[in-house]
Each structure stands twice: as C-alpha cells, then as structure tokens.
Design an enzyme around this catalytic site. Sequence first.
Site: not given
Ligand code: DUR
Ligand code: ZN
Length: 126
Positions: A42-44, A55, A89
């Site tokens: 995940n990339i915020e 995903e 996702c």
């Molecule tokens: O299906 C998901 C749900 C959340 N996140 C990440 C997004 C965010 O950076 C963190 C908290 O929501 O988790 C994912 O990578 N996948």
């Molecule tokens: Zn997601």
Amino acid sequence: MNYSELVNEAMKAKEMAYVPYSKFKVGAAVITKGGKIYTGCNIENASFGATNCAERTALFKAVSEGDREFEAIAVVSSSGDFTPPCGICRQVLAELMPEGKIILANNNGETREYMVEDLLPVRFEL
Ligand SMILES: O=c1ccn([C@H]2C[C@H](O)[C@@H](CO)O2)c(=O)[nH]1
Ligand SMILES: [Zn+2]
C-alpha cells in the site's frame, strides 16, 4: 496448491509499504497462470483518497507488464491477522481475476481461501 511461497512474497512486499498516516502495512502477491509473481504494497497519500492498496498495486503492476491471467493473490498485513480486501479492491479483483483465488494469511501460518464471487456477489459490470 500450496500458497506458502506466494504468502512469503506478500510478507516481503508488505515491508515496502509507504504508510506515514495509518502505519498499517499491507502486502500482496499475485501469481499468473504461467507462474510469474508480482508483488505490491500500500502507498498512502496526504490526500488519503489517492492512497493505493497493496492488492491494486500488485495487480496493476502485472497488467502494466502485459499479464492478464491470474491464478491467485495472497494478502497479508502488519496486524498479523487475516486482512480482507477493501471494497474498491474487490471490484478490481472481480474485473481482473474473476476466477482467481484470494488467499488471506495471518502470522500463525494459517490461510483462508475465497473466490471473488464470495467477496463481491452481484457486482457492478459494464
Ligand atoms: O484492501 C486493502 C485495505 C486497506 N489497505 C491499506 C490502505 C491504507 O494504506 C491502509 C489503511 O486503510 O491499509 C490495503 O492496502 N488494502
Ligand atoms: Zn483496497
């Protein structure tokens, strides 16, 4: 099939997560029908809405490299517990790997396996 290697790749990808806001790391690894593995984290973003989940990072990397046929995707998170994909996702998974398996893994070496249809029944389609 044993997805331990795929889960292991997702665990490694999780460590690349860019999560200054939530501190919640997610890793994903998708395997093509030909056996190639793509990983994602995940990339915020400060705007929050521009955040990309692990995903989608993995799947978008694969599609942008020319792969379209997927067997399974493994998902893990820093919670150490099973982490189901979010709604966005699920919609992307349904489109790109409608027959694929979704493997959730925790830190005890346990896995739970789902089909897309289990996670997103009666989905939106064009
Ligand atoms: O299906 C998901 C749900 C959340 N996140 C990440 C997004 C965010 O950076 C963190 C908290 O929501 O988790 C994912 O990578 N996948
Ligand atoms: Zn997601």
